[in-house]
Design a protein around this motif. Structure first.
Motif, PDB file in Angstrom:
ATOM      1  N   ARG A 612       0.810  -1.215   0.000  1.00 29.64           N
ATOM      2  CA  ARG A 612       0.000   0.000   0.000  1.00 29.64           C
ATOM      3  C   ARG A 612       0.844   1.266   0.000  1.00 29.64           C
ATOM      4  NH1 ARG A 612      -5.115  -1.255  -0.019  1.00 29.64           N
ATOM      5  NH2 ARG A 612      -5.806  -3.226   0.901  1.00 29.64           N
ATOM      6  N   LEU A 613       1.950   1.290   0.715  1.00 29.21           N
ATOM      7  CA  LEU A 613       2.762   2.503   0.749  1.00 29.21           C
ATOM      8  C   LEU A 613       3.380   2.791  -0.617  1.00 29.21           C
ATOM      9  CD1 LEU A 613       4.556   2.242   4.230  1.00 29.21           C
ATOM     10  CD2 LEU A 613       2.707   3.789   3.549  1.00 29.21           C
ATOM     11  N   ARG A 614       3.883   1.753  -1.288  1.00 29.99           N
ATOM     12  CA  ARG A 614       4.464   1.973  -2.609  1.00 29.99           C
ATOM     13  C   ARG A 614       3.390   2.397  -3.616  1.00 29.99           C
ATOM     14  NH1 ARG A 614       8.127  -2.508  -1.226  1.00 29.99           N
ATOM     15  NH2 ARG A 614       6.565  -3.979  -1.956  1.00 29.99           N
ATOM     16  N   PHE A 615       2.189   1.807  -3.487  1.00 31.56           N
ATOM     17  CA  PHE A 615       1.104   2.190  -4.388  1.00 31.56           C
ATOM     18  C   PHE A 615       0.700   3.644  -4.128  1.00 31.56           C
ATOM     19  CE2 PHE A 615      -3.402   2.335  -5.686  1.00 31.56           C
ATOM     20  CZ  PHE A 615      -3.269   1.899  -7.000  1.00 31.56           C
ATOM     21  N   ALA A 616       0.639   4.030  -2.865  1.00 32.16           N
ATOM     22  CA  ALA A 616       0.316   5.416  -2.532  1.00 32.16           C
ATOM     23  C   ALA A 616       1.345   6.367  -3.138  1.00 32.16           C
ATOM     24  CB  ALA A 616       0.245   5.597  -1.018  1.00 32.16           C
ATOM     25  N   ALA A 617       2.607   5.950  -3.152  1.00 32.11           N
ATOM     26  CA  ALA A 617       3.648   6.798  -3.743  1.00 32.11           C
ATOM     27  C   ALA A 617       3.405   6.998  -5.241  1.00 32.11           C
ATOM     28  CB  ALA A 617       5.021   6.175  -3.502  1.00 32.11           C
ATOM     29  N   LEU A 618       2.951   5.951  -5.941  1.00 29.62           N
ATOM     30  CA  LEU A 618       2.610   6.078  -7.355  1.00 29.62           C
ATOM     31  C   LEU A 618       1.498   7.100  -7.537  1.00 29.62           C
ATOM     32  CD1 LEU A 618       2.516   5.171 -10.365  1.00 29.62           C
ATOM     33  CD2 LEU A 618       0.923   3.360  -9.642  1.00 29.62           C
ATOM     34  N   VAL A 619       0.455   7.025  -6.716  1.00 28.15           N
ATOM     35  CA  VAL A 619      -0.663   7.962  -6.817  1.00 28.15           C
ATOM     36  C   VAL A 619      -0.186   9.395  -6.564  1.00 28.15           C
ATOM     37  CG1 VAL A 619      -2.924   8.575  -5.879  1.00 28.15           C
ATOM     38  CG2 VAL A 619      -2.309   6.167  -6.152  1.00 28.15           C
ATOM     39  N   VAL A 620       0.666   9.572  -5.575  1.00 29.36           N
ATOM     40  CA  VAL A 620       1.185  10.906  -5.269  1.00 29.36           C
ATOM     41  C   VAL A 620       2.009  11.444  -6.437  1.00 29.36           C
ATOM     42  CG1 VAL A 620       2.754  12.187  -3.764  1.00 29.36           C
ATOM     43  CG2 VAL A 620       1.102  10.581  -2.776  1.00 29.36           C
ATOM     44  N   THR A 621       2.778  10.575  -7.076  1.00 25.63           N
ATOM     45  CA  THR A 621       3.564  11.002  -8.236  1.00 25.63           C
ATOM     46  C   THR A 621       2.660  11.526  -9.348  1.00 25.63           C
ATOM     47  OG1 THR A 621       5.317   9.420  -7.742  1.00 25.63           O
ATOM     48  CG2 THR A 621       5.200  10.247  -9.998  1.00 25.63           C
ATOM     49  N   LEU A 622       1.540  10.854  -9.566  1.00 24.45           N
ATOM     50  CA  LEU A 622       0.633  11.241 -10.645  1.00 24.45           C
ATOM     51  C   LEU A 622      -0.195  12.478 -10.308  1.00 24.45           C
ATOM     52  CD1 LEU A 622      -0.678   7.703 -11.686  1.00 24.45           C
ATOM     53  CD2 LEU A 622       0.735   9.212 -13.090  1.00 24.45           C
ATOM     54  N   PHE A 623      -0.636  12.602  -9.069  1.00 25.68           N
ATOM     55  CA  PHE A 623      -1.611  13.634  -8.730  1.00 25.68           C
ATOM     56  C   PHE A 623      -1.075  14.746  -7.840  1.00 25.68           C
ATOM     57  CE2 PHE A 623      -4.219  10.099 -10.075  1.00 25.68           C
ATOM     58  CZ  PHE A 623      -5.246  10.713 -10.772  1.00 25.68           C
ATOM     59  N   GLY A 624       0.046  14.506  -7.158  1.00 27.57           N
ATOM     60  CA  GLY A 624       0.592  15.534  -6.285  1.00 27.57           C
ATOM     61  C   GLY A 624       0.853  16.850  -6.987  1.00 27.57           C
TER      62      GLY A 624
END
Length: 853
Positions: A612-624
């Motif tokens: 989950r933490l690595r997946f959250a990092a992907l989401v942050v990369t795309l939307f942050g």
């Protein structure tokens, strides 16, 4: 010997037809009872020794037939529960010709949300579709029996009384009672007859080409009627112009009801709505709410022609009503407010229909309906969204003007009568000169849709089609073929070329137009086709590199198609995740919404906890970067597109990635908003902020949301506070949400949505699933009078995740058969089996992909 009415599939004989009803109904709101009398003018084509009409849970106390200057009393009046009919048997044959049947009866309001029911405090309303007029009037309760209605209603003196016709006279009856007589209607099927009695107030009437339009609600909600009124006033003349037929029902009353099973109901001249689908405050409503109200209001008004003026003959052509109204609503709203780009929402509905239509348990758009329970199950995504998408595809093939000319011909030819699908296709074919019957029936008459494989060799495209199934390997031996109207767009430098291909065969080769070899090919230009596309590896890489040159609808369709290919086992999950990373520069809010939806599905169903933490990092990369650039506060005059891009980023970062900073900021701003600072939270951020605050909330927040729900008058906010109570992830608070589901504190109309929210809650899912199975009879007793809600509860079980939960669902639904939800059970279990298999097939691959980033 069994009588034909002993079968639940019994259909009324057609030799006896009503032409006019003259009915009086006396409503006792406190006693939840009613009584009635009516005169039904009949036309009999042949003699008969019995008359059969529908009556469900009514006590028919008197029946007299006047025919050929004679008065005939039936020898017996026999109710038949299986077919919900009453049989009037006579000692001698009833002669052919005209006659008048006089009836008297009593009945009780239903405990569910159909027939005549309590829709709020002291407020009664009717909901008759598909076949519940028979719970209030003895009648010929099938859509093929259209007749004129003249209704008189006796009710409390203080109540507002509305029906299909305009009120013509009102008189006092005595202490606390009055009688209201309404104008006679044009010919209507019984499912469109309607009545509302109780404490409601209406907006001032607005005349639209001589038609008075009013919007009604409970008195405290009257300030929320303005937007829905404005929509009706704006779209009614546009609909008249499109159909070439004036509005036929004298007036338009729109009524928001506190308790309502569906979204809205197109009763002729008296349209009823779930409050959240009609009422809103433009200052605090999100753009999504405004679009939804506009679409629903326009959908119901479109029905005044497609369904009310021309009516299907039987329920197997329900799609004639619903598909057309679905498509027409988006067409008219788009003309009224093109900046909204509502066709992108239409495409979301199409994608959901494709998800359902990829199952073995799907059904054709035009499905055989043998009884009224099956008719109720036909109100689904296939009938509405797939049907609407096929109409759009045919319009694109014929052209807008020829399609409209065919619709106008259909309206003139079948005015005030009934029709079947081929009547529509014949009119469209006659107006266009095209073989519409062949094309259309290929799409509405069989289930499923094609997957079109696309390979390119230089300037030559190789196209192949087969039926698409979401279950890996399910298509073996299926030889379905469609005439597929492909619109192919390809780019070569700055030049873009578009060409049309009608793929009729299993395989075809097409020479691409233009000069140089194209850099990419998009095989569903504008995403108007109801098919999926599978590019070969080179084609997928090319379109992925050119993704910024595709239109937003095409980018959304590409993501949807590639996700579907993962589900069916034709793509690996890492290929999809690679594609997702190509959207790092995406700026269109609708495409970002599609990305959020796909990432949310992976988070909910496929991720291992350790990833989950690595997946959250992907989401942050795309939307942050979006939130960093836009901030939380909307600038004065900021465009809707910017506001919605911010909303997509907040949902992705706070709801999917669960970023502590975003969650904390959302909760703090929400608290300021609740305290009265309306600038603290932009309306499009409210839904996500409430969800985030609830997930991380404590007991004081639970009680605050509960109190807000209890006192809220705005239906959208009221629903938001309610569903938040099912979203708390603290185990003790999740348990309180589970308990609420079995109480009357959750309104009946919202029970299914509350159940769905609990099953989507990581903490509440397991305890609620166990409680639901253990206490099923209690929940079932509450919703069994609202079959649509019962089906939605079954469908909510699709949020279960693990194999053991699938096995428990299979055992539970086998042990508790639900006749009203047979189709919903089959589809939910099939989809859940596929989802569980997808989890087991992809979870490790997602972990490896994330680790390698």
């Amino acid at each position: 010997m069994p009588h034909p009415t002993d079968e639940r599939t019994f259909r009324l004989p057609t030799h006896l037809r009503p032409t006019r009803y003259d009915a009086t109904l006396s409503v006792d709101l406190e006693g939840k009872r009613f009584s009635g009398t009516e005169r039904v003018e009949l036309a009999a084509a042949q003699p008969a020794d019995e008359l059969v009409l529908h009556a469900a849970e009514l006590d028919v106390t008197r029946a007299t037939l006047r025919v050929a200057d004679r008065v005939l009393e039936p020898a017996s009046i026999t109710p038949v529960a299986a077919s919900e009919t009453v049989v009037l048997r006579f000692a001698e044959p009833v002669p052919a010709g005209a006659g008048t049947l006089e009836l008297a009866w009593t009945g009780r309001m239903t405990g569910g949300l159909r027939g005549l029911y309590l829709a709020g405090s002291g407020l009664a309303a009717t909901q008759f579709e598909a076949a519940d007029a028979r719970r209030v009037f003895p009648c010929f309760d099938e859509p093929g029996f259209k007749a004129r209605w003249r209704l008189v209603v006796e009710a409390p003196a203080a109540a507002v009384v509305l029906s299909n016709g305009a009120p013509e006279r009102e008189e006092a009856l005595g202490p606390g009672r009055k009688r209201v007589g309404f104008a006679e209607t044009p010919p209507l099927p019984t499912y469109l007859v309607a009545l509302v009695v109780g404490p409601i107030d209406g907006s001032p009437a607005t005349s639209v080409r001589g038609v008075p339009v009013r919007t009604w609600a409970s008195p405290e909600k009257l300030p929320l009627t303005g937007f829905g009124q404005d929509v009706a006033v704006a779209v009614l003349p546009r609909l008249e112009d499109y159909f070439g037929v004036p509005y036929a029902f004298g007036k338009v009353d729109q009524v928001g009801l506190p308790e309502f099973e569906a979204g809205a109901m197109e009763n002729a001249g008296l349209i009823t709505f779930r409050e959240v689908a009609l009422l809103l405050d433009p200052q605090t409503a999100s753009l999504a709410q405004k679009k939804r109200v506009a679409e629903v209001v326009t959908h119901e008004l479109a029905h005044q022609w497609f369904g009310n003026w021309v009516t299907m003959t039987w329920w197997d052509d329900l799609w004639l009503n619903e598909a057309f109204a679905t498509w027409m609503a988006f067409k008219i709203v788009d003309r009224w407010n093109p900046a909204w780009r509502v066709w992108l929402e239409f495409d979301q509905g199409k994608a959901a229909a494709m998800h359902l239509d990829a199952l073995r348990s799907t059904h054709p758009i035009r499905a055989e309906i043998r009884d009224v329970n099956a008719a109720g199950e036909a109100f689904d995504l296939i009938t509405y969204e797939k049907g609407g998408a096929v109409l759009r595809m045919i319009e694109g093939y014929l052209g807008e003007e020829r399609f409209r000319d065919g619709i106008r011909l259909y309206m003139r030819r079948h005015a005030q009568g009934n029709a079947v699908a081929d009547d529509l296709w014949s009119a469209l074919g006659e107006a266009s000169g095209e073989p519409v019957v062949e094309l259309a029936n290929a799409w509405i008459g069989k289930p499923g849709f094609p997957l079109v494989r696309v390979a390119r060799e230089g300037r030559r495209l190789v196209l192949e089609q087969r039926r698409f199934f979401s279950e890996p390997g399910a298509g073996e031996g299926d030889d379905s073929l469609w005439p597929v109207p492909l619109v192919v767009r390809h780019g070569d430098g700055e030049r873009v070329t578009e060409q049309r291909v009608l793929l009729r065969e299993r395989r075809a080769e097409v020479e691409l137009a233009g000069g140089a070899e194209p850099a990419y090919v998009c095989a569903n230009a504008a995403a108007t086709g109801f098919y999926r596309v599978a590019y070969d590896a080179a084609g997928l890489d090319a379109i992925g590199r050119a993704v910024g040159r595709l239109a937003p609808a095409e980018r959304i369709q590409l993501l949807s198609d590639e996700w579907a290919l993962v589900r069916c086992g034709e793509r690996e999950i890492d290929a999809f995740l690679d594609l997702v990373t190509r959207f790092g520069a995406e700026a269109d809010h609708a495409v970002l919404d599609e990305l959020v939806a796909r990432l949310s599905a992976i988070d909910h169903r496929l991720l291992a906890d350790g990833d989950r933490l690595r997946f959250a990092a992907l989401v942050v990369t795309l939307f942050g970067p979006h939130l960093a650039a836009l901030g939380w506060d909307a600038a004065p005059g900021e465009a809707d597109a910017v506001r919605l891009r911010r909303a997509a980023a907040v949902r992705a970062l706070g709801v999917v990635a669960r970023s502590a900073g975003v969650v904390g900021e959302a909760a703090a701003r929400l608290d300021r908003w609740i305290a009265g600072d309306r600038k603290a939270l932009e309306p499009n951020l409210h839904d996500a902020s409430v969800a985030m605050a609830a997930r991380a909330g404590d007991a004081s927040r639970f009680e605050r949301f509960r109190a807000l729900f209890a006192k809220e008058t705005d239906p959208a906010f009221r629903r938001r506070w309610l569903l938040a109570l099912a979203s708390f992830e603290d185990p003790n608070l999740a348990a309180r949400g589970v308990e609420l589901a079995f109480t009357d504190e959750v309104p009946l109309q919202d029970v299914a949505s509350f159940v769905a929210a609990l099953l989507a809650n990581r903490t509440a899912r397991r305890p609620f699933w166990e409680r639901l199975r253990a206490d099923w009879e209690r929940l079932h007793a509450r919703v069994k009078g609202a079959p649509m809600l019962l089906r939605r509860i079954v469908e909510a079980m699709g949020a279960l995740v693990e194999r053991r939960e699938l096995e428990e669902a299979e055992a539970f639904l086998a042990a508790h058969p639900l006749d009203e939800a047979r189709q919903a059970i089959a589809q939910t279990l099939e989809r859940l089996r596929q989802d569980v298999a997808l989890r087991e097939r992809t979870q490790a691959g997602i972990g490896r992909w994330l680790e390698a980033r």
